[in-house]
Design an enzyme around this catalytic site. Structure first.
Site, PDB file in Angstrom:
ATOM      1  N   CYS A   1      78.277  56.249  23.052  1.00 48.00           N
ATOM      2  CA  CYS A   1      79.728  56.028  23.095  1.00 48.00           C
ATOM      3  C   CYS A   1      80.363  56.775  24.264  1.00 48.00           C
ATOM      4  O   CYS A   1      81.179  56.211  25.011  1.00 48.00           O
ATOM      5  CB  CYS A   1      80.354  56.476  21.784  1.00 48.00           C
TER       6      CYS A   1
ATOM      7  N   HIS B   1      86.427  60.999  20.206  1.00 49.05           N
ATOM      8  CA  HIS B   1      86.154  62.021  21.227  1.00 49.05           C
ATOM      9  C   HIS B   1      87.328  62.016  22.210  1.00 49.05           C
ATOM     10  O   HIS B   1      88.006  60.993  22.372  1.00 49.05           O
ATOM     11  CB  HIS B   1      84.921  61.670  22.061  1.00 49.05           C
TER      12      HIS B   1
HETATM   13  P1  NAD Z   1      73.866  55.378  10.685  1.00 54.36           P
HETATM   14  O1  NAD Z   1      73.095  56.449  10.011  1.00 54.36           O
HETATM   15  O2  NAD Z   1      75.296  55.175  10.347  1.00 54.36           O
HETATM   16  O3  NAD Z   1      73.127  53.969  10.485  1.00 54.36           O
HETATM   17  C1  NAD Z   1      71.744  53.811  10.630  1.00 54.36           C
HETATM   18  C2  NAD Z   1      71.250  52.849   9.559  1.00 54.36           C
HETATM   19  O4  NAD Z   1      69.865  52.593   9.755  1.00 54.36           O
HETATM   20  C3  NAD Z   1      71.400  53.405   8.147  1.00 54.36           C
HETATM   21  O5  NAD Z   1      71.938  52.380   7.322  1.00 54.36           O
HETATM   22  C4  NAD Z   1      69.967  53.756   7.730  1.00 54.36           C
HETATM   23  O6  NAD Z   1      69.765  53.636   6.348  1.00 54.36           O
HETATM   24  C5  NAD Z   1      69.211  52.682   8.482  1.00 54.36           C
HETATM   25  N1  NAD Z   1      67.775  52.973   8.697  1.00 54.36           N
HETATM   26  C6  NAD Z   1      67.141  54.162   8.720  1.00 54.36           C
HETATM   27  N2  NAD Z   1      65.828  53.979   8.985  1.00 54.36           N
HETATM   28  C7  NAD Z   1      65.628  52.662   9.108  1.00 54.36           C
HETATM   29  C8  NAD Z   1      64.493  51.853   9.383  1.00 54.36           C
HETATM   30  N3  NAD Z   1      63.271  52.374   9.568  1.00 54.36           N
HETATM   31  N4  NAD Z   1      64.659  50.513   9.449  1.00 54.36           N
HETATM   32  C9  NAD Z   1      65.880  49.944   9.270  1.00 54.36           C
HETATM   33  N5  NAD Z   1      66.989  50.671   9.003  1.00 54.36           N
HETATM   34  C10 NAD Z   1      66.878  52.007   8.935  1.00 54.36           C
HETATM   35  O7  NAD Z   1      73.684  55.645  12.249  1.00 54.36           O
HETATM   36  P2  NAD Z   1      74.625  55.149  13.422  1.00 54.36           P
HETATM   37  O8  NAD Z   1      75.742  56.108  13.573  1.00 54.36           O
HETATM   38  O9  NAD Z   1      74.937  53.708  13.263  1.00 54.36           O
HETATM   39  O10 NAD Z   1      73.673  55.392  14.669  1.00 54.36           O
HETATM   40  C11 NAD Z   1      72.679  54.459  15.046  1.00 54.36           C
HETATM   41  C12 NAD Z   1      72.364  54.641  16.522  1.00 54.36           C
HETATM   42  O11 NAD Z   1      73.563  54.419  17.263  1.00 54.36           O
HETATM   43  C13 NAD Z   1      71.873  56.039  16.923  1.00 54.36           C
HETATM   44  O12 NAD Z   1      70.997  55.909  18.021  1.00 54.36           O
HETATM   45  C14 NAD Z   1      73.152  56.712  17.393  1.00 54.36           C
HETATM   46  O13 NAD Z   1      72.908  57.756  18.306  1.00 54.36           O
HETATM   47  C15 NAD Z   1      73.833  55.543  18.084  1.00 54.36           C
HETATM   48  N6  NAD Z   1      75.295  55.681  18.215  1.00 54.36           N
HETATM   49  C16 NAD Z   1      76.047  56.163  17.190  1.00 54.36           C
HETATM   50  C17 NAD Z   1      77.408  56.307  17.383  1.00 54.36           C
HETATM   51  C18 NAD Z   1      78.294  56.864  16.299  1.00 54.36           C
HETATM   52  O14 NAD Z   1      79.300  57.465  16.596  1.00 54.36           O
HETATM   53  N7  NAD Z   1      77.983  56.694  15.038  1.00 54.36           N
HETATM   54  C19 NAD Z   1      77.997  55.933  18.578  1.00 54.36           C
HETATM   55  C20 NAD Z   1      77.198  55.359  19.591  1.00 54.36           C
HETATM   56  C21 NAD Z   1      75.835  55.251  19.399  1.00 54.36           C
END
Ligand code: NAD
Length: 337
Positions: free
Chosen positions: A140, A220
């Site tokens: 992000c 942020h």
């Molecule tokens: P999150 O924890 O909200 O969602 C991840 C999902 O994946 C959960 O539902 C979890 O149960 C599921 N999961 C876990 N292991 C799994 C597997 N083996 N197979 C399928 N599903 C599985 O996480 P998020 O915040 O959505 O983050 C995901 C990615 O996006 C990360 O790389 C993070 O760094 C990136 N990201 C997050 C944000 C943020 O602010 N949340 C912003 C930009 C990028």
């Protein structure tokens, strides 16, 4: 129609699923989850076929009364592209499965830049993703910085960027995250990982970043200083940035003084989940001092990467160029206030 599967249906995955559903040239094959919860229930209610990601946990869905469409491998096999939105590090573990089914995959910013073929920001390096098997949509913060730096670089040249990122401690749903009542230099050493991450998009850019963490969940905030090679007026910078669809210049008359009012504004405008897909730049903060540009921008961590994921889908398949794809994505999602 481009067939898209989403593996990992949390904060990012559920938003990307809705954005894909809204695209006229894409079809959502389904979403995969590891366990049943309210998000799994909502996916089914929305009519998204729900696949289970872990064989041993299939029975949990049945016990929760949630119907599943099959194992994640079937989702991957049926998709032209998979968007992996699993927690950091899991995407890389999943990459062998995507290779096995010959399905190109998009990963999120939490994955290591080294294992992918390209890091991606639609405005900055769209074409580099074409034909790649593994593409990482940058985080992000890096998305927010890339969108801002691309037009500045093109119009004036960037001598050096110095950015302090005041980072939310966690997302609203991340109850386990802190700090509760603290202000942390994070990391305490320089640079924070953001500068090197921006260099995955702009390899030659001179940028230093410092990070801090504060007990906030809304957005942020970046304090940005860009030393420019050619010095424009403040009005010229305002016009340049206002012409970018994914940059929102907050008009002074809106009386929006922080992230709280920005979120209120998004809710008033009927944005799903109060999402703000655009960088929010305080127009009054745009200042030129000698050859330095200064400004403040707020970045909604949960949603600014969502249109970028949609563009990356078209980019890997060579289905559109950057301008066409961004226009299509923005129109379908309603990006731009
Ligand atoms: P999150 O924890 O909200 O969602 C991840 C999902 O994946 C959960 O539902 C979890 O149960 C599921 N999961 C876990 N292991 C799994 C597997 N083996 N197979 C399928 N599903 C599985 O996480 P998020 O915040 O959505 O983050 C995901 C990615 O996006 C990360 O790389 C993070 O760094 C990136 N990201 C997050 C944000 C943020 O602010 N949340 C912003 C930009 C990028």
């Amino acid at each position: 129609m481009i067939q898209v599967g989403i593996n990992g249906y949390g904060t990012i995955g559920k938003r990307v699923a809705d954005a894909v559903e809204a695209q006229p040239d894409m079809e959502l094959v389904g979403v995969a989850k590891t366990r049943p919860n309210h998000e799994a229930e909502t996916a089914v209610e929305k009519g998204y076929p729900l696949y289970y990601a872990v064989d041993e946990r299939e029975h949990l869905f049945g016990e929760a009364g949630i119907e599943v469409a099959g194992p994640v491998e079937e989702l991957v096999a049926a998709s032209d592209v998979v968007v992996d939105a699993c927690p950091s590090g899991i995407g890389e573990q999943n990459s062998a499965m995507y290779d096995e089914y010959d399905t190109p995959a998009l990963y999120q910013g939490g994955e290591d830049a080294d294992f992918v073929d390209a890091s991606f920001n639609a405005r900055s390096n769209f074409a580099e993703a074409e034909g790649a098997d593994h593409v990482r949509v940058v985080s992000c913060n890096t998305t927010g910085l890339s969108r801002l730096l691309a037009p500045l670089q093109e119009a004036y040249g960037v001598e050096k960027a110095r950015v302090t990122l005041v980072r939310r401690g966690g997302d609203p749903g991340q109850t386990g995250r802190g700090p509760i009542n603290d202000i942390l230099p994070n990391p305490v050493t320089l640079p924070s990982h953001h500068g090197p991450d921006v260099n995955t998009i702009f390899p030659d850019l001179n940028i230093d970043t410092l990070g801090m963490k504060v007990p906030a969940t809304l957005m942020h905030t970046h304090s940005v200083n860009v030393q420019l090679e050619e010095v424009p007026s403040e009005d010229e910078v305002r016009d340049l940035l206002a012409a970018e669809d994914r940059l929102f210049l907050i008009p002074p008359a809106y009386d929006i003084d922080g992230a709280g009012k920005l979120k209120e504004f998004a809710m008033d405008r009927g944005r799903p989940r109060a999402d703000i897909w655009e960088n929010c730049i305080w127009e009054e903060s745009i200042s030129i001092e000698d050859d330095d540009l200064y400004l403040f921008q707020a970045i909604h961590q949960e949603s600014d990467v969502v249109p970028e994921n949609v563009d990356a889908i078209r980019a890997v398949l060579g289905e559109a160029d950057a301008a066409e794809s961004m226009a299509r994505t923005d129109e379908a999602m309603g990006v731009g206030f």
